[in-house]
Design a protein around this motif. Sequence first.
Motif, mmCIF file in Angstrom:
data_model
loop_
_atom_site.group_PDB
_atom_site.id
_atom_site.type_symbol
_atom_site.label_atom_id
_atom_site.label_comp_id
_atom_site.label_asym_id
_atom_site.label_seq_id
_atom_site.Cartn_x
_atom_site.Cartn_y
_atom_site.Cartn_z
ATOM 1 N N LYS A 22 0.834 -1.211 0.000
ATOM 2 C CA LYS A 22 0.000 0.000 0.000
ATOM 3 C C LYS A 22 0.866 1.257 0.000
ATOM 4 O O LYS A 22 0.592 2.219 -0.719
ATOM 5 N N LEU A 23 1.914 1.247 0.832
ATOM 6 C CA LEU A 23 2.798 2.403 0.919
ATOM 7 C C LEU A 23 3.525 2.642 -0.398
ATOM 8 O O LEU A 23 3.736 3.786 -0.797
ATOM 9 N N ILE A 24 3.919 1.572 -1.079
ATOM 10 C CA ILE A 24 4.557 1.712 -2.398
ATOM 11 C C ILE A 24 3.593 2.392 -3.355
ATOM 12 O O ILE A 24 3.961 3.294 -4.113
ATOM 13 N N GLY A 25 2.319 1.977 -3.324
ATOM 14 C CA GLY A 25 1.306 2.595 -4.174
ATOM 15 C C GLY A 25 1.144 4.075 -3.890
ATOM 16 O O GLY A 25 1.033 4.889 -4.813
ATOM 17 N N TYR A 26 1.125 4.439 -2.626
ATOM 18 C CA TYR A 26 0.986 5.850 -2.260
ATOM 19 C C TYR A 26 2.202 6.665 -2.692
ATOM 20 O O TYR A 26 2.065 7.758 -3.237
ATOM 21 N N THR A 27 3.395 6.155 -2.404
ATOM 22 C CA THR A 27 4.596 6.965 -2.642
ATOM 23 C C THR A 27 4.933 7.100 -4.117
ATOM 24 O O THR A 27 5.694 7.994 -4.474
ATOM 25 N N THR A 28 4.394 6.232 -4.971
ATOM 26 C CA THR A 28 4.637 6.408 -6.404
ATOM 27 C C THR A 28 3.787 7.547 -6.965
ATOM 28 O O THR A 28 4.106 8.087 -8.017
ATOM 29 N N GLN A 29 2.708 7.918 -6.273
ATOM 30 C CA GLN A 29 1.895 9.056 -6.700
ATOM 31 C C GLN A 29 2.631 10.349 -6.364
ATOM 32 O O GLN A 29 3.335 10.438 -5.369
ATOM 33 N N LYS A 30 2.449 11.335 -7.215
ATOM 34 C CA LYS A 30 3.157 12.598 -7.025
ATOM 35 C C LYS A 30 2.638 13.340 -5.790
ATOM 36 O O LYS A 30 1.442 13.461 -5.578
ATOM 37 N N GLY A 31 3.567 13.827 -4.978
ATOM 38 C CA GLY A 31 3.212 14.658 -3.838
ATOM 39 C C GLY A 31 3.079 13.925 -2.517
ATOM 40 O O GLY A 31 2.971 14.560 -1.486
ATOM 41 N N TYR A 32 3.057 12.600 -2.520
ATOM 42 C CA TYR A 32 2.900 11.851 -1.285
ATOM 43 C C TYR A 32 4.250 11.462 -0.711
ATOM 44 O O TYR A 32 5.178 11.140 -1.436
ATOM 45 N N THR A 33 4.342 11.496 0.604
ATOM 46 C CA THR A 33 5.566 11.111 1.299
ATOM 47 C C THR A 33 5.204 10.398 2.594
ATOM 48 O O THR A 33 4.057 10.461 3.046
#
Length: 160
Positions: free
Chosen positions: A95-106
Motif C-alpha cells: 500500500k505504501l509503495i502505491g501511495y509513494t509512487t503518486q506525485k506529492g505523497y511522502t
Amino acid sequence: MAKKDEDIEIVARNKKARHDFYIEEVYEAGIKLQGTEIKSIRNHRVNLKDSFALVEGGEVYLHNMHISPYKEGNRFNHEPERKRKLLLHKSQIRKLIGYTTQKGYTLVPLTIYLRKNLCKVELAVAKGKQKHDKRRDIAKKTAKREMEKAFNRRRKEGDY
C-alpha cells in the motif's frame, strides 16, 4: 491504531508534520534498533524534526531520525542518524509503495512511543501543504481562539 486502554508512553512527536502536511493514512510500525538506541529512546533522547521514510527494495527505512548516543554506551554506541528499518506487514508495504509512487505523497513519522516495552513509530502517508494552505490553517486557529476568548469573557461577565 488502538491507543485506548494500553499503557503507552509517548517519547517524541513531530510537531511540524501536521503543520506542513495533510495526513491521509496512519500506520503503526515497529522499528529495528540496536541496544544503545533503545536505551536512549527510553531516556527521551530522540528527535523526529526532519525525519522521513522511504521504501527501498520492498522494505521501509526511516531516515534522519536523530537518536542521541547513550551516555554509558562507550565503544558500542550507535551512529545518531543512521537509517533504521521499519517493521510492517507486506500488505502494508505494498500500500505504501502505491501511495509513494503518486506525485506529492511522502511518508512522515508522527510519533515515537513505547507500548508494552516495545518501541513503535506512528507513520503517516502525507501530502505537502502549500504556503497559502498553511496561512489559512493559522487564520482558522486564530479565529477559533478569539471566539473562545470572547465567549469566556462574556460568560464571566454574566452576559450570556
